[in-house]
Design an enzyme around this catalytic site. Structure first.
Site: not given
Length: 451
Positions: A90, A92, A123, A156-157, A423
């Protein structure tokens, strides 16, 4: 890494990989368009589409998904009669949080102490680069021996389910013999790991109201019901004294029987402050891979700066609940909502709303694809056997794909090992891990083609 043509090619491509990752990280592709321009996500999607076309992919398309974002699809045909492998990543990313807390700008890939720093570096923009490296290495050494589909998700996030719903509406699009999800990570740097389970997730917003409007605390405090205090009571009811999650009706005693996670290593990985205890009971692996876990993600209430002496009339919070394999996320949502409503004190008015959900996932680790990956990782990581670990996070698409294509094998690998701090502030990727996992993926595709 033992010398072989694939490994040598990947090594030679690493400068290009760094340059491409820098271009991709520069897009502020947070799929929350109230915070970040939609054009940033669209720019990243177009970058990926152009990269796929440059590698010979056909049928490259920007898919407009029902949540208002775009996913990027491409197909690379292999030899006649070859198996088909779907590669997922992903593009995003999470918001950078406090940009002032970053040592270097979050959307500017920066090399420091042997790692590459930037939001999305691990990520999961790095996962997309990993797929490209693997395919380029195979093309340079005889060709790609399977049909390849690539899908790069754009939300996705956010957990808004756009790609899941699109896949359900177009089930033929992502059909494959095996699916490689490039969005997890090794248990630690240098230890090859596949993720065999994922916890699911539900997001619930709770609103508590007690008064028609705020009141002066000196005149009314002590008898007037404080909505913020009521909310605090509700949120506190979600944890036992030791910090274990306690949602009425939800079991919290499952155990993990795979790779062990030592407490001291976890404290180091999580950067727990000296003297602060870990929460919960059982082993660390039990707590983060096999049991439910609640987190209060945010509270709407007056900030300390500028606060007035008022009894609050209303307050709300966003609550996340991670659920382990074997627990249906929908049922967990109902239990969480019922718990929040039942534990609201003083007859306060309470409402709850689910705003996101993803099911848990458990892979079949006895499949031929796992054997092919184990052999590939043994070459990419000499002297190390492939390990099986869980993942506390969720990838909602996994269960959608498992339901749509029950015969497909699903493997989860990636670049988000603990040092990556995904994150969080100062997210980074290990270029050595990117190189080794790209080699492993390339060799996996070759092994799987002949299995």
């Amino acid at each position: 890494m033992s010398s072989n043509p694939v490994a040598e090619t990947v090594a030679s491509l690493m400068p290009r990989a760094r340059a491409e990752l820098a271009e991709l990280v520069a897009f502020q592709s947070v799929a929350d368009f109230d915070q970040y321009p939609k054009s940033e996500s669209e720019g990243a999607a177009n970058w990926i589409a152009d990269a796929l076309r440059a590698e010979g992919f056909t049928d490259v398309a920007l898919l407009d998904t029902p949540d208002g974002t775009q996913s990027v699809y491409g197909y690379l045909p292999g030899p006649e009669g070859a198996k088909t492998v779907l590669l997922y990543a992903h593009y995003d990313v999470q918001p950078p949080l406090d940009e002032a807390g970053w040592t270097s700008p979050p959307f500017e890939l920066t090399e420091r102490d042997g790692r590459w720093y930037g939001r999305g570096a691990a990520d999961c923009k790095g996962g997309l680069i990993m797929h490209l490296l693997a395919l380029r290495a195979l093309k340079a050494d005889g060709g790609v021996p399977v049909n390849v589909k690539v899908i790069a998700e754009g939300s996705e996030e956010q957990g808004t389910g756009g790609l899941e719903r699109y896949a359900e509406e177009h089930p033929e699009l992502l059909t494959a013999d095996t699916i490689v999800i490039g969005d997890t990570g090794n248990f630690r740097v240098g230890l090859p790991t596949v993720t065999s389970t994922l916890r699911g997730m539900t997001l619930v917003r709770i609103q508590v109201d007690t008064l028609e409007g705020n009141l002066h605390s000196g005149q009314f405090g002590g008898a007037a019901p404080d909505a913020l205090a009521a909310l605090i009571r509700v949120l506190d009811s979600l944890r036992a004294e030791d910090g274990s999650t306690t949602v009425d009706g939800l079991s919290g005693d499952s155990v993990w029987d795979g790779l062990a996670y030592e407490e001291e290593q976890f404290r180091k990985d999580a950067k727990v402050l000296d003297g602060v205890e870990l929460i919960g009971s059982g082993t660390v692996a039990d707590r983060i891979w096999a049991r439910p876990a609640v987190t209060v993600l945010g509270i709407d209430c007056p900030p300390v700066v500028g606060a007035t002496p008022s009894v609050q009339a209303g307050a709300r919070a966003l609550v996340s609940l991670r659920v382990p394999p074997g627990v249906d996320a929908g049922e967990a949502t109902k239990l969480l909502q019922a718990h929040l409503e039942a534990h609201t004190p003083w007859g306060a008015r309470v409402s709850t709303e689910q705003i996101g959900q993803g099911q848990a996932f458990r892979a079949d680790t006895t499949s031929p694809a796992y054997r092919a990956m184990a052999d590939a990782m043994a070459v990419a990581y000499p002297g190390q056997d492939m390990q099986y670990a869980g993942q506390g996070g969720s990838i909602p698409l996994c269960n959608t794909l498992a339901a749509l294509y029950p015969q497909a094998e699903i493997l989860l690998i990636g670049l988000s090992e603990p040092e990556a701090q995904i994150h969080a502030l100062n997210e980074s990727v290990s270029p050595e891990e990117l190189e080794r996992l790209s080699v492993a993926e390339a060799l996996f595709l070759r092994n799987y083609a002949t299995d």
